[in-house]
Every structure is written in structure tokens, then in C-alpha cells.
Design an enzyme around this catalytic site. Structure first.
Site, short mmCIF file in Angstrom:
data_model
loop_
_atom_site.label_atom_id
_atom_site.label_comp_id
_atom_site.label_asym_id
_atom_site.label_seq_id
_atom_site.Cartn_x
_atom_site.Cartn_y
_atom_site.Cartn_z
NE ARG A 199 3.40 13.44 0.33
CZ ARG A 199 3.39 12.12 0.37
NH1 ARG A 199 3.75 11.51 1.46
NH2 ARG A 199 3.06 11.42 -0.68
CG ASP A 201 -6.02 6.98 0.82
OD1 ASP A 201 -5.15 6.27 1.35
OD2 ASP A 201 -6.01 7.28 -0.39
NE ARG A 208 2.23 2.65 -0.41
CZ ARG A 208 1.91 3.91 -0.70
NH1 ARG A 208 2.30 4.88 0.08
NH2 ARG A 208 1.19 4.17 -1.77
CB CYS A 258 6.25 5.24 2.65
SG CYS A 258 4.61 4.59 2.55
CE LYS A 307 -2.39 12.80 -2.20
NZ LYS A 307 -1.61 11.59 -2.49
CG ASN A 308 -4.16 9.78 -4.57
OD1 ASN A 308 -3.13 10.45 -4.49
ND2 ASN A 308 -4.64 9.08 -3.55
C1 EPZ Z 1 -2.84 4.54 -4.12
O1 EPZ Z 1 -1.57 4.01 -3.73
C2 EPZ Z 1 -2.96 5.91 -3.48
N1 EPZ Z 1 -1.84 6.75 -3.92
C3 EPZ Z 1 -2.95 5.75 -1.95
O2 EPZ Z 1 -3.21 7.04 -1.41
C4 EPZ Z 1 -4.06 4.82 -1.52
O3 EPZ Z 1 -3.94 4.59 -0.13
C5 EPZ Z 1 -3.94 3.49 -2.26
O4 EPZ Z 1 -3.91 3.71 -3.70
C6 EPZ Z 1 -5.09 2.54 -1.97
O5 EPZ Z 1 -6.30 3.12 -2.32
C7 EPZ Z 1 -1.90 7.36 -5.09
O6 EPZ Z 1 -2.87 7.24 -5.83
C8 EPZ Z 1 -0.77 8.25 -5.46
P1 EPZ Z 1 -2.17 0.20 -4.30
P2 EPZ Z 1 -0.97 2.75 -4.45
O7 EPZ Z 1 -1.14 -0.20 -5.29
O8 EPZ Z 1 -1.37 2.77 -5.88
C9 EPZ Z 1 -0.39 -3.86 -2.60
C10 EPZ Z 1 -2.90 8.83 0.10
O9 EPZ Z 1 -2.97 8.96 1.35
N2 EPZ Z 1 0.54 -3.81 -3.77
O10 EPZ Z 1 -3.58 0.24 -4.75
O11 EPZ Z 1 0.45 2.70 -4.12
C11 EPZ Z 1 -0.13 -2.73 -1.63
O12 EPZ Z 1 0.91 -3.05 -0.73
C12 EPZ Z 1 -2.23 7.64 -0.53
O13 EPZ Z 1 -3.35 9.68 -0.69
C13 EPZ Z 1 1.31 -4.92 -4.06
O14 EPZ Z 1 1.24 -5.95 -3.37
O15 EPZ Z 1 -1.75 1.60 -3.69
C14 EPZ Z 1 -1.48 -2.62 -0.96
O16 EPZ Z 1 -1.62 -3.59 0.03
C15 EPZ Z 1 -1.43 6.82 0.37
N3 EPZ Z 1 2.16 -4.86 -5.11
C16 EPZ Z 1 -2.46 -2.92 -2.10
O17 EPZ Z 1 -1.69 -3.60 -3.09
C17 EPZ Z 1 2.25 -3.75 -5.92
O18 EPZ Z 1 3.04 -3.76 -6.89
C18 EPZ Z 1 -3.09 -1.70 -2.73
O19 EPZ Z 1 -2.07 -0.74 -3.03
C19 EPZ Z 1 1.46 -2.65 -5.63
C20 EPZ Z 1 0.60 -2.69 -4.54
#
Ligand code: EPZ
Length: 420
Positions: free
Chosen positions: A399, A307, A121, A116, A22-23
Site C-alpha cells: 500500500r 508513521d 480513527r 483500522c 503517497k499521502n
Molecule cells: C494521515 O492520516 C495519514 N494518512 C496517516 O498516514 C498519518 O499517520 C496521519 O495523517 C498522521 O500524520 C494519509 O495522509 C492518507 P489525522 P489522517 O487526521 O489524516 C484524530 C500511513 O501510514 N482525528 O491527521 O487520517 C486522529 O484520531 C498513514 O501512511 C480526530 O480526532 O490522520 C488522530 O489522533 C496511516 N478526528 C489525529 O487526529 C478526525 O476527524 C491525527 O489524525 C480526524 C482525526
């Protein structure tokens, strides 16, 4: 709204086919907006989030059609530049259209996703990456608005306080693939899904190197073209079925699962007592011992994936000792904890960790799903619990897992979907 009814206690056995990731697919679908052409993406699971991304692309003017697990996208002709709140609120990953629209049109307006169930996030790193490519980005009336006469390659340090960001790395990489000149993303996310998107873009004519490392180099190109691409198997789906086998003391073959994407998870399962055999076309998971306790700390890839944190919390609830489960990626991702406690788990949450004291059995109860992986954790707990578990709000699980109840039934689980 549907709910699941589970009669727990059956050992799972047999074979399950792991679907596409999915991701990976979500950003790959968004990336088709980078150019005007036709694309065919294979190995696409039928998931709520994919249908939401289909709607986002259609709202922007693309034509999208499904034939079983193959999706065709046609982005020829004009496309719009706005992803509205009504769609983005259904799925945060809609923000993946930001980079491609800026890369193609020099203009994008995408609703801010908001918070969320798994935490605040932020999107600051997405904004940072695109600004460093020369886009003028502002946040007005709940929307991220971006303009760019021209995107220019740049050196970008993209790591945040919680480590690298999968989403920001991908958004920046997509936009940079059509910028003029070279871009270096330092502190990039290394997740297999980032690699998959880079491989897809390269298939379309992009010039990306170093994906899968902390430093990605992108040589901007003037034109990209359509292509046919098959996405990687979903490592989190594979991990979830592996835990289903372990928690029910079963034996399941995860057909198509890619072991090299799952090492941190497989190592933990082995520590817990599960026997794992990595085979050419999948992974065999067998559990016939008591569940050992162990500590888990999530981290960016190749660390233990956030995840899989909720699913392991369910598994360790039935272990022979005390475990500590810490989530360093999403520090508040513990909505499943009070629900598991209702099923008899002995869990104590403190800031970003949970102390899990193993109990000999869980008992079925009425529980509420709160997000995708929390729902998976409750299903797993229900499969192992004695008696009946009723899980409400299971739209969350739709989802990310295609027909999960049918696939669990084929492994011998007693789980049924019912309208409320
Ligand atoms: C992706 O989310 C995945 N979603 C998430 O999967 C997954 O949990 C996550 O990566 C971590 O592996 C998709 O791919 C659609 P991040 P993403 O940006 O990209 C911080 C599932 O269950 N951050 O890597 O949104 C953030 O708060 C989902 O399938 C910032 O600080 O995650 C977190 O602590 C849920 N500023 C860390 O970085 C930003 O601008 C990593 O988040 C962006 C993120």
C-alpha cells in the site's frame, strides 16, 4: 497472498531513489474532482493505495491512466457523487473525495471508513469543517451524506483533542477553495503533504495562503483549471530506508529525499549515533557504531511522525539501553510490538507507550504484518535479525512502498517475495 522471506545480517550499501509522497498524491487525485479538466501528476509511485484511488475516481466517472510514474486524470463531463463501501473499506483515504464533490456538485455520499489496525480513527473534524462551510452533513446507513446549495467561506477552528488533523485540514481546504468568500482554517495541520496539496490547488487557480502554518487562508474562486504538477518525495519512505541503513550498520544515499521534511527523524537518528549528511539531491545515512537508546514521542508536524514510530521501535530494540516510545497521535498503534517480541525484542507496552529494553540481537521468526508501517518495522527487524524471517500478509506494505523488496535487494539485502 504473498509473503516475504528475509535472510538477515547483510549490511546495506548503495543508493536508493525515494519515490513521490503517497499521502500527497491521494488527496491531489481526489482534488482533481473539483473541476472539469485534464491533469497530469508526476512522480507517482505504483502503489496499491494509488490504484484504489484510481478506481474511486473511475467509479465517479473520471478517466485515469498511468504511464510509468505519471498519472493523467480527465474529469470533464459528469461525475457521480458516491464512493461505495467496497472501495472505502480498502482505503480510508477515499474519504478525500468528500470535500471536492461538495465543492463541485454540492452533493456527496461517501461510505464511513470504520476502524483500522492503528486505532478508532474518527472523522468528526472532517464533518465539522464541511458543516462550517454550510454543507448539511448526516451519517446514514454507514455513509456520510452531504448537500450544499452553496458553500460559504467561514472561520473554522479545526483542531481536535489529539491535535490538528491532516485529513480534515485537506478536505476542508479543498471544499473551501470553491466556496464563495474567504475561509480561515485555524488549528490547521502543517504537514508537508498539506502544503503540497495547497501548492497543487494554487497551481490550478486556487487562492490559498498560510499553508505550512497553523492558520490557512483560502479565498474561494468560481473556477479551477487543470494543471501539471510534480509531488514531493515521500518523507516516510525516506525515513524507512534511513532506518534500514542504520539497523544493518550500512551506508545508503537516499536520492531525492528532502531533508527539511525529515528534521525530527534525522535528529533522532543522530542522537542514536547515525551520521547524516544532508546533500543537495538527497541524504547520506551511515551507521558504524552501536545503537544508542533514546526516547521518542510522536506529534503533529514538525514533531516526530507517527508513521515512523514502528520503524524506530525496531531500531531501538537493538540499542544499548532503555528507550521509551510514546505515540500521542494514534495511541493504539502498536500491533508490531507482539510480533517484534517473537523475534526476541524486549518490549513492554503500557497504554500509549512502549518500554524498549535493547537486546544484543534479534532472531528470525515467522511474523504477521498488520498495517503498513508495522509491516515496514518487521522488514527492518528481519534485515537485522540472525537467520530467516518470514512475514505474512505483506499486501499491507504494498500500500505504501513501491517494490520494496527489489529496492532493498539492490542495496544488498536478501529478501524475496513468495506466494503462500
Ligand atoms: C494521515 O492520516 C495519514 N494518512 C496517516 O498516514 C498519518 O499517520 C496521519 O495523517 C498522521 O500524520 C494519509 O495522509 C492518507 P489525522 P489522517 O487526521 O489524516 C484524530 C500511513 O501510514 N482525528 O491527521 O487520517 C486522529 O484520531 C498513514 O501512511 C480526530 O480526532 O490522520 C488522530 O489522533 C496511516 N478526528 C489525529 O487526529 C478526525 O476527524 C491525527 O489524525 C480526524 C482525526
Amino acid at each position: 497472498m504473498d509473503k516475504f522471506i528475509i535472510e538477515g545480517g547483510n549490511r546495506l550499501g548503495g543508493e536508493v531513489e525515494i519515490k513521490g509522497a503517497k499521502n500527497s498524491i491521494l488527496p491531489i487525485l481526489a482534488a482533481t474532482l473539483l473541476t472539469e479538466d485534464e491533469f497530469v501528476i508526476e512522480n507517482v509511485p505504483l502503489l496499491r493505495d494509488i490504484f484504489t484511488m484510481k478506481k474511486v475516481l473511475e467509479t465517479l466517472g473520471a478517466s485515469v491512466s498511468f504511464d510509468q510514474n505519471v498519472i493523467s486524470v480527465d474529469t470533464r463531463g459528469t461525475v457521480g457523487y458516491e464512493a461505495p463501501y467496497e472501495l472505502v473499506k480498502q482505503m480510508r483515504a477515499s474519504y478525500y473525495v468528500l470535500g471536492p464533490l461538495l465543492g463541485r456538485l454540492g452533493r456527496a455520499r461517501v461510505s464511513l471508513p470504520g476502524g483500522c489496525a492503528i486505532g478508532p480513527r474518527p472523522v468528526d473534524l472532517h464533518i465539522k469543517g464541511l458543516r462550517e462551510l454550510g454543507a448539511n452533513i448526516s451519517v446514514v446507513h454507514g455513509y456520510i451524506e452531504g448537500f450544499a446549495d452553496k458553500l460559504e467561506g467561514s472561520y473554522i477552528f479545526l483542531e481536535g483533542t489529539n491535535g490538528p488533523s491532516v485529513g480534515a485540514t485537506i478536505n476542508t481546504m479543498m471544499a473551501a477553495s470553491r466556496a464563495s468568500g474567504n475561509t480561515i482554517i485555524e488549528g490547521a495541520a502543517m504537514e508537508p503533504e498539506v502544503m503540497d496539496v495547497a501548492n497543487f490547488l494554487n497551481r490550478c487557480g486556487a487562492k490559498i495562503r498560510g499553508h505550512g502554518t497553523r492558520r490557512i487562508e483560502i479565498k474561494g474562486v468560481k473556477e479551477l483549471s487543470g494543471c501539471r504538477y510534480r509531488v514531493i518525495p515521500d518523507r516516510i519512505e525516506a525515513g524507512t530506508f534511513a532506518v534500514a541503513a542504520a539497523i544493518t550498520k550500512g551506508e545508503v544515499f537516499l536520492q531525492n529525499a528532502e531533508g527539511s521534511h525529515l528534521e525530527a527523524v534525522l535528529k533522532k537518528l543522530e542522537e542514536i549515533g547515525v551520521s547524516i549528511s544532508r546533500e543537495r539531491n538527497g541524504i547520506k545515512v551511515k551507521m558504524d557504531k552501536e545503537i544508542n537508546s533514546t526516547d521518542i514521542e510522536t506529534g503533529p508536524y514538525p514533531g516526530f511522525p507517527t508513521d515512523m514510530q514502528a520503524q524506530f521501535t525496531s531500531l531501538l530494540s537493538l540499542s544499548n539501553g532503555v528507550s521509551l516510545v510514546r505515540d500521542k497521535v494514534f495511541e493504539g498503534r502498536f500491533m508490531h510490538v507482539p510480533e517484534l517480541v517473537r523475534m526476541g525484542a524486549n518490549l513492554r507496552r503500557k497504554s500509549d507507550y512502549v518500554i524498549v529494553k535493547g537486546v544484543p540481537f534479534l532472531s528470525g521468526a515467522k511474523v504477521m504484518a498488520s498495517d503498513l508501517r508495522a509491516s515496514a518495522a518487521l522488514v527492518l527487524a528481519g534485515l537485522a535479525a540472525s537467520g530467516t524471517t518470514e512475514i505474512r500478509r505483506i499486501y499491507h506494505i504494498d500500500r505504501g512502498y513501491e517494490n520494496i523488496e527489489k529496492r532493498l535487494q539492490s542495496l544488498g539485502a536478501q529478501i524475496w517475495r513468495r506466494g503462500e
